[in-house]
Design an enzyme around this catalytic site. Structure first.
Site, mmCIF file in Angstrom:
data_model
loop_
_atom_site.group_PDB
_atom_site.id
_atom_site.type_symbol
_atom_site.label_atom_id
_atom_site.label_comp_id
_atom_site.label_asym_id
_atom_site.label_seq_id
_atom_site.Cartn_x
_atom_site.Cartn_y
_atom_site.Cartn_z
ATOM 1 N N GLN A 27 -49.271 -22.709 29.440
ATOM 2 C CA GLN A 27 -49.444 -23.944 28.989
ATOM 3 C C GLN A 27 -48.118 -25.096 29.210
ATOM 4 O O GLN A 27 -48.611 -26.151 29.636
ATOM 5 C CB GLN A 27 -49.905 -23.867 27.518
ATOM 6 C CG GLN A 27 -51.074 -23.273 27.400
ATOM 7 C CD GLN A 27 -51.456 -22.771 25.828
ATOM 8 O OE1 GLN A 27 -50.196 -22.567 25.013
ATOM 9 N NE2 GLN A 27 -52.552 -22.542 25.354
ATOM 10 N N ASP A 46 -54.507 -19.694 20.245
ATOM 11 C CA ASP A 46 -53.934 -18.884 21.534
ATOM 12 C C ASP A 46 -54.143 -17.462 21.184
ATOM 13 O O ASP A 46 -54.522 -16.707 22.092
ATOM 14 C CB ASP A 46 -52.520 -19.127 21.637
ATOM 15 C CG ASP A 46 -52.446 -20.651 22.166
ATOM 16 O OD1 ASP A 46 -53.038 -21.161 22.869
ATOM 17 O OD2 ASP A 46 -51.111 -21.229 21.978
ATOM 18 N N THR A 90 -51.418 -27.820 22.711
ATOM 19 C CA THR A 90 -52.080 -26.402 22.531
ATOM 20 C C THR A 90 -52.799 -26.340 21.176
ATOM 21 O O THR A 90 -52.638 -27.412 20.396
ATOM 22 C CB THR A 90 -51.139 -25.270 22.758
ATOM 23 O OG1 THR A 90 -50.318 -25.040 21.345
ATOM 24 C CG2 THR A 90 -50.232 -25.551 23.911
ATOM 25 N N CYS A 91 -53.152 -25.134 20.674
ATOM 26 C CA CYS A 91 -53.792 -24.891 19.361
ATOM 27 C C CYS A 91 -52.597 -25.057 18.316
ATOM 28 O O CYS A 91 -52.791 -25.698 17.309
ATOM 29 C CB CYS A 91 -54.571 -23.630 19.139
ATOM 30 S SG CYS A 91 -55.282 -23.142 17.353
ATOM 31 N N ARG A 94 -49.559 -26.479 18.843
ATOM 32 C CA ARG A 94 -48.780 -27.702 18.732
ATOM 33 C C ARG A 94 -49.290 -28.623 19.884
ATOM 34 O O ARG A 94 -50.070 -28.401 20.655
ATOM 35 C CB ARG A 94 -47.267 -27.331 19.445
ATOM 36 C CG ARG A 94 -47.501 -26.653 20.824
ATOM 37 C CD ARG A 94 -46.084 -26.296 21.122
ATOM 38 N NE ARG A 94 -45.944 -24.667 20.664
ATOM 39 C CZ ARG A 94 -45.394 -24.513 19.624
ATOM 40 N NH1 ARG A 94 -44.333 -25.341 19.174
ATOM 41 N NH2 ARG A 94 -45.263 -23.417 19.219
#
Length: 437
Positions: A121, A193, A50-51, A53
């Site tokens: 996610q 996110d 994700t953005c 992690r």
């Protein structure tokens, strides 16, 4: 061999946004990466990108060795040497790894606590791992427990209300500045996110025209496809700014990506028509000087929270309640796993006792009950007694320590301390019983 949990990765606390961008994978790239992990010996692994992690959650019989292999894979993915990642990757094992996954699923480890995207996610990453054949009983159990914990947190605490109210505040201010959102266009910087949440809220309120730019062009292009918007190269950002009535910054590189000079030039080309700028970056993406420009309305997350009248005290209380649920769930999960692990050993012990009973009856069918039970006890305890004597005969300290540990375990397993007269040592009671055999 015992399988243990571990997680290794880079998140918004440990690493730079630039590194996370280099590690990040889009959905089409993930199957190839999972196959690479399989080649490294993984059979239970989930890749979460994700953005905030990029993390590998796994179950493995040699977690520390596996984590080193995963670190090498991450370095290869980023085009760096493993030493270059030193200090930017974190590794957790055992209960700490389980707690981290639960916290991620519950959105307690996000830059904006309570944002709902991350659970989806995690589930998407789970589906991809399952499709690749990289899930197993241990990882499945951990994930299902994480989902159950996230459901409890959502239903028993107001943790999600803060993020939702921030989005609602952003929509309210956008309408105050521009009126009907169908007539305006938005430029989204980055793929964070919280920026995606704000964009979703604006789209639901009527926004139709969206352009996406990000420091890594492939990520911006993928985000534009997902949102049904347009894509612009990061190098062309200054050319795209004048057409944007709303700018949503969600980069978090640790440096300003939207400067006062850039915005001033864009405002001149816009003939000073107003711009609403939402800075969701942590650290901030928008230079403070942008707010000094006339007709530039800049709001960061704290500003939007004030608009929403969502107090920090209430948010922190909700987070504490959510963490209490997570810790309770982690302890319950560990207890259940320990109980399940003990079942095969108990079953084997029961089978051993039953086999000895049958053998004794077959060999000594004429004995009365008292004699038969004494003989059975002697047979069952013969092996353990010999083992304890062998430990005692070992002259070095390791043997004595092993014997002491075994005696303590026997006392606990068979509750021998309940049979010991007051004042007598339970270990001494084990010794006295052993001498009588």
């Amino acid at each position: 061999m015992i399988t243990s949990y571990f997680v290794i990765g880079a998140n918004h606390r440990t690493s730079s946004g630039a590194l996370r961008d280099r590690l990040a994978t889009e959905e089409v790239e993930t199957p190839e990466l999972l196959e690479r992990l399989r080649g490294l010996g993984f059979d239970q692994a989930l890749w979460l990108s994700t953005c905030d992690r990029v993390e590998l959650h796994a179950a493995h019989s040699r977690p520390l060795e596996a984590a080193l292999a995963a670190a090498g894979c991450m370095a290869e993915r980023a085009g760096l040497e493993a030493a270059d990642l030193s200090g930017q990757l974190f590794t957790l094992t055992g209960a700490a790894a389980v707690r981290h996954l639960f916290a991620v699923a519950c959105s307690l480890d996000s830059q904006v606590v309570g944002e709902p995207h991350v659970l989806g996610q995690v589930k998407a990453a789970h589906r991809m791992a399952s499709s690749a054949g990289l899930t197993g009983p241990e990882l499945e159990a951990e994930l299902q427990a994480a989902y159950a914990t996230a459901k409890r947190v959502r239903s028993e605490t107001p943790i999600a209300e803060g993020a939702t109210s921030i989005v609602a505040a952003a929509v309210q201010v956008a309408r105050d500045v521009h009126g009907d959102l169908k007539r305006v266009s938005a430029l989204v910087l980055g793929t964070g996110d919280m920026g995606a949440m704000v964009l979703d809220g604006l789209r639901e309120a009527g926004l139709e025209r969206v352009t996406v730019a990000a420091p890594v062009d492939r990520r911006a292009e993928a985000a534009a496809r997902r949102t049904g918007g347009h894509f612009v190269r990061w190098d062309d950002l200054e050319q795209a700014l004048p057409t944007a009535d709303i700018v949503v910054a969600a980069v978090g590189l640790g440096r300003y990506v939207l400067t006062g000079a850039m915005m001033d030039a864009a405002m001149r080309r816009r003939r000073r028509r107003p711009v609403f700028v939402v800075d969701t970056g942590v650290p901030a993406d928008v230079e403070p000087g942008v707010a000094d420009l006339r007709e530039a309305f800049v709001y960061d997350l704290a500003d939007l929270e004030r608009v929403a009248l969502a107090g920090r005290v209430g948010r922190e209380a909700a987070a504490r309640a959510a963490w209490a649920i997570v810790d309770e769930a982690v302890n319950a999960f560990a207890r259940e796993r320990a109980e399940r692990a003990a079942v095969p050993a108990v079953a084997a012990l029961r089978a051993h006792f039953e086999a000895e009973r049958r053998r004794l009856l077959a060999e000594n069918g004429t004995l009365d009950a008292g004699a038969a039970t004494r003989l059975l006890i002697n047979r069952l305890l013969h092996g353990p007694s010999e083992a304890l004597r062998g430990m005692a005969a070992d002259a070095d300290g390791a043997g004595l320590a092993e014997r002491a540990q075994a005696e303590r375990l026997l006392v606990r397993l068979f509750r021998l301390d309940e049979d010991v007269p007051k004042g007598e040592d339970a270990g001494a009671a084990v010794n006295s019983r052993e001498k009588r055999l």
